[in-house]
Write an enzyme that holds these catalytic residues in place. Structure first.
Site, mmCIF file in Angstrom:
data_model
loop_
_atom_site.group_PDB
_atom_site.id
_atom_site.type_symbol
_atom_site.label_atom_id
_atom_site.label_comp_id
_atom_site.label_asym_id
_atom_site.label_seq_id
_atom_site.Cartn_x
_atom_site.Cartn_y
_atom_site.Cartn_z
ATOM 1 N N ILE A 1 0.840 -1.204 0.000
ATOM 2 C CA ILE A 1 0.000 0.000 0.000
ATOM 3 C C ILE A 1 0.869 1.246 0.000
ATOM 4 O O ILE A 1 0.526 2.258 -0.617
ATOM 5 C CB ILE A 1 -0.973 -0.005 1.207
ATOM 6 N N HIS B 1 -0.963 1.439 13.815
ATOM 7 C CA HIS B 1 -1.434 2.746 13.346
ATOM 8 C C HIS B 1 -1.362 3.808 14.440
ATOM 9 O O HIS B 1 -0.843 4.905 14.223
ATOM 10 C CB HIS B 1 -2.880 2.639 12.837
ATOM 11 N N LYS C 1 -6.378 3.312 6.439
ATOM 12 C CA LYS C 1 -7.536 2.811 7.179
ATOM 13 C C LYS C 1 -7.235 1.419 7.718
ATOM 14 O O LYS C 1 -6.337 0.728 7.212
ATOM 15 C CB LYS C 1 -8.785 2.813 6.278
ATOM 16 N N ASP D 1 -11.391 -4.220 7.091
ATOM 17 C CA ASP D 1 -10.528 -3.995 5.927
ATOM 18 C C ASP D 1 -11.273 -3.385 4.754
ATOM 19 O O ASP D 1 -10.978 -2.267 4.345
ATOM 20 C CB ASP D 1 -9.853 -5.302 5.504
#
Length: 348
Positions: free
Chosen positions: A15, A81, A99, A181
């Site tokens: 990502i 995160h 996210k 997810d």
């Protein structure tokens, strides 16, 4: 206010490379990618070589201490995160965090508080918000074309789309499966279109029926013997304004399409399906369907990165806010809590 945004990367996986770094490079001389950190040294070094990044670290704390940065992308597994984002904010960086916001609502709240205290931008990687269909429908909803939106349906379903790479099937690192997810994308999109109403009650169920056995996979071969997440989640949210939202999300389900990502809205003056965008109304004693004749072909991730850079350089508010992230995380956690206890979870 700086003219060139100095970017650091926390996490150097797929990502980071495909969604963040590729699109930072498209920002031209407004951006300089100066450092990357990943706990796997070889991954960080390969990423640095691919994107000509001068500084490489295996510890993001060292990167934040040793390199002068203006902004950071956090592209780690979900478990990290919150600590990475909070550390970057305290180091004086704006943050674009992938996210979901975090593993828990408490973590998301700590992240929001850290952003407020630092006076820095914190936004999340909900790239579907940047889709032309979403932007058009948002204008229609805000103009009252659908009237009172009292019902919504969210679909994020794959027939056999369990990721065969990364840590997507590891509950300890991810916090869950399709709900946290892919479901979180469409849930956020629906809430955004509905102006993020305050939730009242959540009822959810999760299932592990297909992922924990060997089978056909269209996204690679997954580790079915160590599959610790749900492969499907279903549930409902009731909001304080009386509106309701039905959610269905799955990595693996016996359905027709290989993948469906969609949001349906129903109001007393009209309704809509998002992908493809169709608006349903009653006009002049006739039921009519309204579809766009043209929508621009836009890379959602590219627009997300461009807008993050714009926000950092100009101070304009981001599309996704920290407090929305807190509410969204509360809903995700409430779904899992309800599924575990078999009882609805009251949020107000």
């Amino acid at each position: 206010m700086t003219d060139v945004l100095r970017i650091g990367m926390i996490g150097a996986g797929g990502i980071a490379r495909d969604a963040h770094l590729t699109n930072y490079q498209k920002c031209g001389d407004r951006v300089e990618i100066v450092a990357v950190a990943d706990v796997v040294k070889e991954t960080a070094e390969a990423c640095a070589e691919m994107f000509s990044i001068p500084r490489v670290f295996t510890d993001y704390q060292e990167m934040l201490e040793q390199v002068e940065l203006d902004a950071v992308s956090v592209c780690t597994p979900n478990k990290f995160h919150a600590p990475a984002t909070i550390a970057a904010l305290k180091a004086g960086c704006h943050v674009l965090c992938e996210k979901p916001p975090a593993m828990t609502a408490e973590e998301a709240d700590e992240m929001a508080q850290a952003a407020e205290e630092a006076g820095k931008i914190l936004t999340y990687g909900f790239h579907y918000r940047h889709a032309p269909e979403v932007e058009v429908l948002k204008r229609f909803v805000d103009a009252g074309e659908l009237g009172d939106v009292y019902a919504s349906r969210v679909h994020a379903l794959r027939r056999r789309g369990i990721p065969g790479w990364g840590v997507f099937t590891n509950k300890e690192l991810q916090g869950g499966g399709p709900l946290i997810d892919i479901g979180v994308h469409m849930l956020d999109t629906a809430l955004y279109l509905m102006s993020y109403p305050e939730p009242e009650l959540v009822l959810g169920s999760t299932y592990q029926k297909l992922g924990n056995r060997k089978g056909v996979g269209v996204m690679g071969e997954w580790d079915w013997e160590n599959f610790s997440i749900e492969d499907m989640a279903r549930g409902m949210i009731r909001f304080q304004n009386g509106a309701t939202l039905i959610l269905e999300t799955a990595f693996a389900a016996n359905v027709d399409q290989l993948q469906e990502m969609n949001v349906t809205l129903m109001g007393d003056e009209g309704g809509a399906d998002l992908f493809p965008l169709t608006i349903y109304q009653e006009k002049h004693e006739t039921l009519v369907n309204l579809t766009p004749a043209h929508l621009p072909d836009i890379n959602y991730h590219e627009r997300e990165i461009q807008r993050f850079v714009d926000s950092c350089l100009t101070g304009t508010p981001p599309l996704s806010t920290p407090r929305q992230g807190v509410l969204l995380q509360r809903l995700i956690n409430a779904f899992y809590q309800s599924a575990e206890t078999g009882e609805p979870v009251k949020l107000s």
